[in-house]
Scaffold this motif. Structure first.
Motif, PDB file in Angstrom:
ATOM      1  N   SER A 174       0.656  -0.978   0.064  1.00 53.61           N
ATOM      2  CA  SER A 174       0.234  -0.145  -0.135  1.00 53.61           C
ATOM      3  C   SER A 174       0.841   1.271  -0.028  1.00 53.61           C
ATOM      4  O   SER A 174       2.163   1.219   0.204  1.00 53.61           O
ATOM      5  CB  SER A 174      -0.999  -0.136   1.172  1.00 53.61           C
ATOM      6  N   ASP A 175       0.347   2.592  -0.513  1.00 56.78           N
ATOM      7  CA  ASP A 175       0.884   3.571  -0.212  1.00 56.78           C
ATOM      8  C   ASP A 175       1.325   3.668   1.303  1.00 56.78           C
ATOM      9  O   ASP A 175       2.569   4.243   1.649  1.00 56.78           O
ATOM     10  CB  ASP A 175       0.073   4.748  -0.547  1.00 56.78           C
ATOM     11  N   ASP A 208       2.356   1.486   3.310  1.00 56.13           N
ATOM     12  CA  ASP A 208       3.485   0.644   3.670  1.00 56.13           C
ATOM     13  C   ASP A 208       4.793   1.494   3.070  1.00 56.13           C
ATOM     14  O   ASP A 208       5.955   1.391   3.704  1.00 56.13           O
ATOM     15  CB  ASP A 208       3.556  -0.720   2.845  1.00 56.13           C
TER      16      ASP A 208
END
Ligand code: NAD
Length: 234
Positions: free
Chosen positions: A82-83, A85
């Protein structure tokens, strides 16, 4: 000063530095009870990172050693990342050490020199499978170490990195737990993959950190020291 002082490797580093005679300021999201001073805060906060070397120097009466140990791992292939992460991995693993080094180097240089030790990873030096975000962030930290090691040696500021392979800490165990595996059984299986016979215990990493922070390593600048029990990443 040690970041991530409440974590598995962090606690061992604090203990080893204290055994070597250092007074330690620990930085973490949680109070670092075993430290002489505890600074609580979030390393994703840029202002907090910028102010840390000064804050630690005020508490300690000077600053000689900075250990950038705090880190996070986000696992999985890029298609599952994800962004968030990406953002948190680079904030904690790269931007925080960047800001702390930038603020600490002038302080260390002004008092005649000092040592910075960054905790990178074998998985940044030799990228491993399925953790690209973590590997990228640790590769960036390794590169930062090599660049700064050369740039600031003339000021007596030595900057090196320890690059562990697997270490028995909450970070490693969380990966097994996330996959509903029994972490103790998984670690025993992992031990068999290491030529020296076991994955690292935190003190086996901490002793190398203390060596790089000490005068024993006085000619080392910009080194990436792999501590892996003989186990390659692949
Ligand atoms: P850990 O999870 O036990 O400890 C990490 C510590 O960093 C924790 O105390 C945590 O609270 C702190 N931290 C994380 N995010 C923070 C934030 N935003 N603000 C303040 N503190 C924060 O992990 P560990 O295994 O002891 O890892 C220490 C370092 O060693 C990390 O940089 C990690 O990437 C590296 N490393 C670990 C292994 C391993 O197998 N355990 C292998 C190679 C490298």
């Amino acid at each position: 000063m040690v970041t991530g002082a409440s974590g598995g490797i962090g606690q061992a580093v604090v203990k080893a530095l204290q055994s070597a005679g250092a007074t330690v300021a620990g930085v973490d999201r949680f109070p670092s009870d075993s430290c002489d001073f505890s600074i609580v805060g979030d390393l994703t906060d840029p202002g907090f990172c910028d102010s840390l070397p000064d804050a630690a120097a005020s508490q300690l009466g000077g600053l000689n050693i900075v250990i950038n140990n705090a880190g996070v791992i986000r696992r999985g292939p890029i298609t599952q990342a994800s962004d968030e992460d990406y953002a948190i991995s680079f904030a904690v693993n790269v931007e925080a050490p960047f800001r702390i080094c930038r603020a600490a180097i002038p302080l260390l240089a002004d008092q005649g020199g000092g040592a910075i030790v960054n905790i990178a990873s074998c998985w940044g030096v030799h990228p491993g499978p399925n953790h690209p975000v973590y590997c990228m962030s640790k590769a960036a930290l390794a590169s930062l170490t090599q660049c700064l090691g050369h740039d600031h040696a003339h000021q007596g500021v030595r900057i090196n990195a320890v690059c562990p392979n697997e270490v028995d800490t909450p970070m490693l165990r969380s990966g097994f737990e996330a996959r509903q595996m029994d972490s103790q059984n998984a670690i025993e299986a992992l031990n068999e993959s290491v030529p020296i016979g076991h994955i690292a215990q935190p003190d086996e990493i901490a002793d190398v950190v203390v060596f790089l922070a000490s005068d024993q390593s006085r000619y080392m600048c910009g080194a990436l020291v792999e501590v892996n029990g003989g186990k390659p990443v692949f």
